[in-house]
Scaffold this active site. Structure first.
Site, PDB file in Angstrom:
ATOM      1  N   ASN A  12      67.978  27.642  64.665  1.00 58.95           N
ATOM      2  CA  ASN A  12      69.997  26.614  65.430  1.00 58.95           C
ATOM      3  C   ASN A  12      69.840  25.492  65.044  1.00 58.95           C
ATOM      4  OD1 ASN A  12      72.390  26.776  66.702  1.00 58.95           O
ATOM      5  ND2 ASN A  12      71.849  26.901  68.236  1.00 58.95           N
ATOM      6  N   LYS A  14      72.366  23.499  65.248  1.00 56.94           N
ATOM      7  CA  LYS A  14      73.989  23.554  66.413  1.00 56.94           C
ATOM      8  C   LYS A  14      74.706  22.070  66.221  1.00 56.94           C
ATOM      9  CE  LYS A  14      70.668  23.965  70.176  1.00 56.94           C
ATOM     10  NZ  LYS A  14      70.008  23.762  71.690  1.00 56.94           N
ATOM     11  N   HIS A  94      75.447  31.697  72.457  1.00 56.36           N
ATOM     12  CA  HIS A  94      74.486  31.009  72.823  1.00 56.36           C
ATOM     13  C   HIS A  94      74.867  30.243  74.311  1.00 56.36           C
ATOM     14  CE1 HIS A  94      72.488  27.876  72.635  1.00 56.36           C
ATOM     15  NE2 HIS A  94      70.993  27.890  71.797  1.00 56.36           N
ATOM     16  N   GLU A  96      74.619  27.842  74.984  1.00 60.62           N
ATOM     17  CA  GLU A  96      76.483  26.610  75.122  1.00 60.62           C
ATOM     18  C   GLU A  96      77.064  26.714  75.185  1.00 60.62           C
ATOM     19  OE1 GLU A  96      73.718  24.470  71.979  1.00 60.62           O
ATOM     20  OE2 GLU A  96      72.197  24.053  73.694  1.00 60.62           O
ATOM     21  N   GLU A 163      67.262  33.846  75.688  1.00 61.84           N
ATOM     22  CA  GLU A 163      67.211  32.172  75.620  1.00 61.84           C
ATOM     23  C   GLU A 163      67.108  31.788  77.027  1.00 61.84           C
ATOM     24  OE1 GLU A 163      67.650  30.335  72.189  1.00 61.84           O
ATOM     25  OE2 GLU A 163      69.365  30.891  72.610  1.00 61.84           O
ATOM     26  N   GLY A 169      66.149  23.441  74.955  1.00 60.16           N
ATOM     27  CA  GLY A 169      66.074  22.097  74.605  1.00 60.16           C
ATOM     28  C   GLY A 169      65.893  20.891  75.634  1.00 60.16           C
ATOM     29  N   SER A 209      62.800  26.033  73.576  1.00 58.24           N
ATOM     30  CA  SER A 209      61.553  25.186  73.539  1.00 58.24           C
ATOM     31  C   SER A 209      60.433  25.471  72.672  1.00 58.24           C
ATOM     32  CB  SER A 209      60.897  23.942  75.008  1.00 58.24           C
ATOM     33  OG  SER A 209      62.387  23.556  75.203  1.00 58.24           O
TER      34      SER A 209
END
Ligand code: PEP
Length: 246
Positions: A12, A14, A94, A96, A163, A169, A209
């Site tokens: 991904n 981003k 996701h 985010e 996730e 991250g 991560s």
């Protein structure tokens, strides 16, 4: 049994990678030999370029899509257009998107339906925040995200990505036990409550991560079928090492 399931390393990217970096990456991975599916989700604006530069064994996908094919949705990316560009999959839900853009279960359900209607494989993301984990609400949160987002969807083309938000991250990875427990729960939940493909056949990826150094241990768990990887998927050497170590 894991041996029956497909395994994936999905990058991904981003809102990263310029055209120079993309060209270099796709050239470097052109002769990648791997037993896992090698999928990459660039920025939507780069899908077309990636389709032209990629080699056959790489599949390209989007990081998000709209819940309709067309209409007055300024700034959105149509799943129909994503498909027309040649993409194979789309990431939906996701964290985010859920947190920065307030995407809730109902919208994610609609997006999933539309993406599947357009014959895109959906990588459906779920995961708890640190606060929810500390309040012992992991299973409650995962159950609610799965039930509300995928409720009556009857498809073989859904991959789940677990996730945990606290691991995305941050450099903090869930331990194989933490991830494994969540994956086991998700598989059992799919079996009892959803209409997706047979739960034993559904691939469940871990994200948060993931690095070349920890992917082997994570994937040694029988319920972890690969990784959805952000930072460590940006450089070709690292992406190749993820495949080699997985
Ligand atoms: C992600 O983008 O889904 C992700 C898990 O990012 P990272 O690997 O950088 O934690």
């Amino acid at each position: 049994m894991k041996t029956n399931r497909e395994t994936y390393i999905i990058g991904n990217w981003k809102m990263n990678q310029d055209l120079g970096a993309i060209t270099h990456f796709l050239d470097e991975v052109s002769d990648l030999k791997t037993e896992h599916h090698a999928w990459i989700a660039p920025q939507a604006l780069h899908i077309d370029k990636c389709m032209k530069l990629k080699s056959e064994h790489i599949q390209i996908g989007a990081q998000n899509c709209a819940h309709e094919d067309s209409g007055a949705f300024t700034g959105e990316n149509s799943p129909k257009t994503i498909k027309e560009l040649g993409a194979h999959f789309v990431i939906i839900g996701h964290s985010e998107r859920r947190s920065l853009y307030s995407e809730g279960d109902e919208l994610l359900y609609k997006k999933t339906l539309k993406a599947l209607e357009n014959e895109l494989v959906v990588v459906f993301c779920i995961g708890e925040t640190l606060e929810q984990r500390e309040a012992n609400k992991v299973e409650e949160v995962l159950a609610s995200q799965l039930l509300n987002g995928l409720r009556d969807i009857d498809s073989k083309n859904v991959i789940i990505a677990y996730e945990p938000v606290w691991a995305i991250g941050t450099g903090v990875t869930a331990s194989p036990e933490q991830a494994g427990d969540a994956h086991k729960f998700i598989r059992g939940f799919i079996d009892k409550n959803l209409k997706l493909e047979d739960a034993q056949e559904t691939s469940i990826l871990y994200g948060g991560s993931v690095k070349p150094e920890n992917i082997e241990e994570l994937m040694s768990h029988e319920d972890i079928d690969g990784g959805l990887v952000g930072g460590a998927s940006l450089k070709p050497d690292s992406y190749i090492m993820l495949h080699k170590n997985a």
